[in-house]
Design a protein around this motif. Sequence first.
Motif, PDB file in Angstrom:
ATOM      1  N   UNK A 352      -6.816 -10.139   6.567  1.00 54.08           N
ATOM      2  CA  UNK A 352      -8.156 -10.713   6.481  1.00 54.08           C
ATOM      3  C   UNK A 352      -8.982  -9.875   5.512  1.00 54.08           C
ATOM      4  N   UNK A 353     -10.166 -10.338   5.161  1.00 51.91           N
ATOM      5  CA  UNK A 353     -11.065  -9.543   4.340  1.00 51.91           C
ATOM      6  C   UNK A 353     -11.513  -8.309   5.124  1.00 51.91           C
ATOM      7  N   UNK A 354     -11.566  -7.172   4.422  1.00 49.09           N
ATOM      8  CA  UNK A 354     -11.873  -5.878   5.031  1.00 49.09           C
ATOM      9  C   UNK A 354     -13.039  -5.246   4.277  1.00 49.09           C
ATOM     10  N   UNK A 355     -13.962  -4.666   5.002  1.00 46.47           N
ATOM     11  CA  UNK A 355     -15.033  -3.889   4.376  1.00 46.47           C
ATOM     12  C   UNK A 355     -14.507  -2.482   4.103  1.00 46.47           C
ATOM     13  N   UNK A 356     -14.563  -2.060   2.820  1.00 46.77           N
ATOM     14  CA  UNK A 356     -14.107  -0.723   2.428  1.00 46.77           C
ATOM     15  C   UNK A 356     -15.199  -0.091   1.567  1.00 46.77           C
ATOM     16  N   UNK A 454     -17.958  -8.460  -9.489  1.00 49.24           N
ATOM     17  CA  UNK A 454     -16.889  -8.388  -8.485  1.00 49.24           C
ATOM     18  C   UNK A 454     -17.358  -7.473  -7.371  1.00 49.24           C
ATOM     19  N   UNK A 455     -17.305  -7.950  -6.135  1.00 53.15           N
ATOM     20  CA  UNK A 455     -17.667  -7.154  -4.964  1.00 53.15           C
ATOM     21  C   UNK A 455     -16.473  -6.277  -4.589  1.00 53.15           C
ATOM     22  N   UNK A 456     -16.480  -5.044  -5.031  1.00 56.68           N
ATOM     23  CA  UNK A 456     -15.369  -4.139  -4.776  1.00 56.68           C
ATOM     24  C   UNK A 456     -15.363  -3.590  -3.351  1.00 56.68           C
ATOM     25  N   UNK A 457     -16.432  -3.814  -2.594  1.00 53.38           N
ATOM     26  CA  UNK A 457     -16.499  -3.278  -1.238  1.00 53.38           C
ATOM     27  C   UNK A 457     -15.746  -4.144  -0.237  1.00 53.38           C
ATOM     28  N   UNK A 458     -15.407  -5.369  -0.623  1.00 59.62           N
ATOM     29  CA  UNK A 458     -14.662  -6.275   0.257  1.00 59.62           C
ATOM     30  C   UNK A 458     -13.262  -6.461  -0.307  1.00 59.62           C
ATOM     31  N   UNK A 459     -12.255  -6.108   0.488  1.00 56.69           N
ATOM     32  CA  UNK A 459     -10.887  -6.088  -0.026  1.00 56.69           C
ATOM     33  C   UNK A 459      -9.949  -6.842   0.912  1.00 56.69           C
ATOM     34  N   UNK A 460      -8.789  -7.215   0.352  1.00 55.70           N
ATOM     35  CA  UNK A 460      -7.669  -7.738   1.128  1.00 55.70           C
ATOM     36  C   UNK A 460      -6.397  -7.098   0.585  1.00 55.70           C
ATOM     37  N   UNK A 461      -5.449  -6.880   1.462  1.00 52.04           N
ATOM     38  CA  UNK A 461      -4.155  -6.343   1.054  1.00 52.04           C
ATOM     39  C   UNK A 461      -3.109  -7.457   1.105  1.00 52.04           C
ATOM     40  N   UNK A 462      -2.283  -7.533   0.062  1.00 48.04           N
ATOM     41  CA  UNK A 462      -1.195  -8.500  -0.001  1.00 48.04           C
ATOM     42  C   UNK A 462       0.129  -7.748  -0.068  1.00 48.04           C
ATOM     43  N   UNK A 483       3.636  -5.481   7.266  1.00 47.84           N
ATOM     44  CA  UNK A 483       2.870  -4.378   6.690  1.00 47.84           C
ATOM     45  C   UNK A 483       1.517  -4.280   7.387  1.00 47.84           C
ATOM     46  N   UNK A 484       1.006  -3.056   7.469  1.00 46.30           N
ATOM     47  CA  UNK A 484      -0.224  -2.804   8.211  1.00 46.30           C
ATOM     48  C   UNK A 484      -1.169  -1.932   7.390  1.00 46.30           C
ATOM     49  N   UNK A 485      -2.437  -1.958   7.760  1.00 45.86           N
ATOM     50  CA  UNK A 485      -3.460  -1.164   7.082  1.00 45.86           C
ATOM     51  C   UNK A 485      -4.362  -0.532   8.136  1.00 45.86           C
ATOM     52  N   UNK A 486      -4.492   0.789   8.074  1.00 47.00           N
ATOM     53  CA  UNK A 486      -5.453   1.515   8.903  1.00 47.00           C
ATOM     54  C   UNK A 486      -6.670   1.835   8.051  1.00 47.00           C
ATOM     55  N   UNK A 487      -7.845   1.413   8.513  1.00 47.29           N
ATOM     56  CA  UNK A 487      -9.084   1.602   7.773  1.00 47.29           C
ATOM     57  C   UNK A 487      -9.902   2.703   8.449  1.00 47.29           C
ATOM     58  N   UNK A 488     -10.219   3.739   7.680  1.00 42.94           N
ATOM     59  CA  UNK A 488     -10.936   4.920   8.191  1.00 42.94           C
ATOM     60  C   UNK A 488     -12.344   4.959   7.615  1.00 42.94           C
ATOM     61  N   UNK A 489     -13.328   5.067   8.489  1.00 44.89           N
ATOM     62  CA  UNK A 489     -14.718   5.208   8.079  1.00 44.89           C
ATOM     63  C   UNK A 489     -15.294   6.454   8.757  1.00 44.89           C
ATOM     64  N   UNK A 490     -16.237   7.172   8.097  1.00 44.80           N
ATOM     65  CA  UNK A 490     -16.771   8.404   8.691  1.00 44.80           C
ATOM     66  C   UNK A 490     -17.420   8.134  10.045  1.00 44.80           C
TER      67      UNK A 490
END
Length: 492
Positions: A352-356, A454-462, A483-490
């Motif tokens: 899905x779309x991810x905030x990064x 381009x909104x670089x803060x919103x990403x998707x992984x393929x 495949x999986x993605x772990x998203x780390x925020x402060x």
Amino acid sequence: MAATALLVTPSTTAAKAASAPHLKASPTASAASDGQRPGDGTDQQVARFERQLARADYASQQGSEEVFILNQKYCTGAVFSAMWPNPQSPYIISSLPEVPGQAPNTNTPRTWRIRQDEAVVLIGTTPPPVEYFSFDLTMLKGSLPVGPVLWTSVGDPVNLKTIHTRGRTPYSRQFALVITGNRRTRDEVNQMLAASGLGGATTDMTIPPAMFRLGLEAGTDEFLLGIRTSVPKAGFEQALEDYRATPPLQVFRVRPGSGAADQTQPVYQPDPLRVPPLRTSGNGENELNLNPTLQTLRQRIIDAHPGYDVHEEVVQRGFEESYPGLQNNLVIDPPTTGVGALSYDADDPITDNISLPDGSFAVAYGTNHVSTGQATYSSITLNADTKAAVAVEAKDNVALLGSARDFIPDQKNADKFYAWTFSRADNGPTGPHVTQLPSTTTDFCAQYNGTRSVDLSTVRFVARAYMQPDTLTRPALSALLLDRVLVFTPKK
């Protein structure tokens, strides 16, 4: 050599003949040469083919080849979206001219209509040694500049393991492709190619009239031929750049003609080719027994970054398969994925779309599908913007090999996994398996002299997995550990 194309028309007398012209191939000319030298061109074979066309009173029309970089095309306004491209494999597109009198193509010259008794013929040299290459015939309905589009594969791609060439290797060898929906036309063109020295080096690609509307009038389907070349073998980096810069390919559209100014009406009666069998994905093997190690890798990644909040995203099937998607008219209209033209690649699983935002980072991890034997090429791509869907960064199976050892060096199956960090954190992870991403305020399109934002803060992984070695088509999605993605925020 610059690419060219031809349009072919036999005489009225020949067109009215009750049977196809009998064309005999010279045994010397049609024999495949195992001794062909790498890099040999096809000028001689093309000249012979043109003479064969002339003997049958065929005329010719020229086309061209170009590298079609979707990121660039989006930034410069040529396409409505980049549609989550693979930046490691910019497509080489065959462009064809229109037939006099036909209804205009929607995306001239990249998409083209085809009369029911026409053929498109591609003659050239295959790519140099790469992890994967394929010739992909697709049907594209809709406007690329405006969107949305219905973009479906026409059967299985022809890849490095299924293409016929003049030689013992698929790399840097002479070949021909014949694309048509008419059996008589296919047989005639194959005979002419054999007489031109490409016997045994010709591969047929069928546009089945049972599934597609052939013709040159408004409302008929339009097609696109693209070539993918992914990741050069060691020592062939420059050779691949040269291949993409000047594709050693010549493309022809060939057809019986009546001699009339309006060449849109078929000369041959319909002789429809059947829908070819599709290769079956999956060989019964799977990656699922590796799940305990995957869970260990997940926990080790989390434990390595205690100063951050974390949440997880898992890829899911991104695109419907082409023939079901065609029947259901599932268009691509980002963020809706719909049916993708190249969705025979394990259905291109996508998050899905991810905030990064700036200050955060993401760790993509999973099995290296090449190391597990499920693919010939695999990769993970970071795309940005819900609508633009441009590619920011990608890592393939070669680069990913060994990266999981950063977290699970004690696991015997470590090299069957990967873990790669994509970071916007100033004080975040560092090391050889970390990609520092541009800030979210970066003007992405500036690199292409484009003006779109381009909104670089919103990403998707393929995630991609091309061609299982045993089946010569995509692996079964059910056989893969996703495949999986772990998203780390402060932490706040």
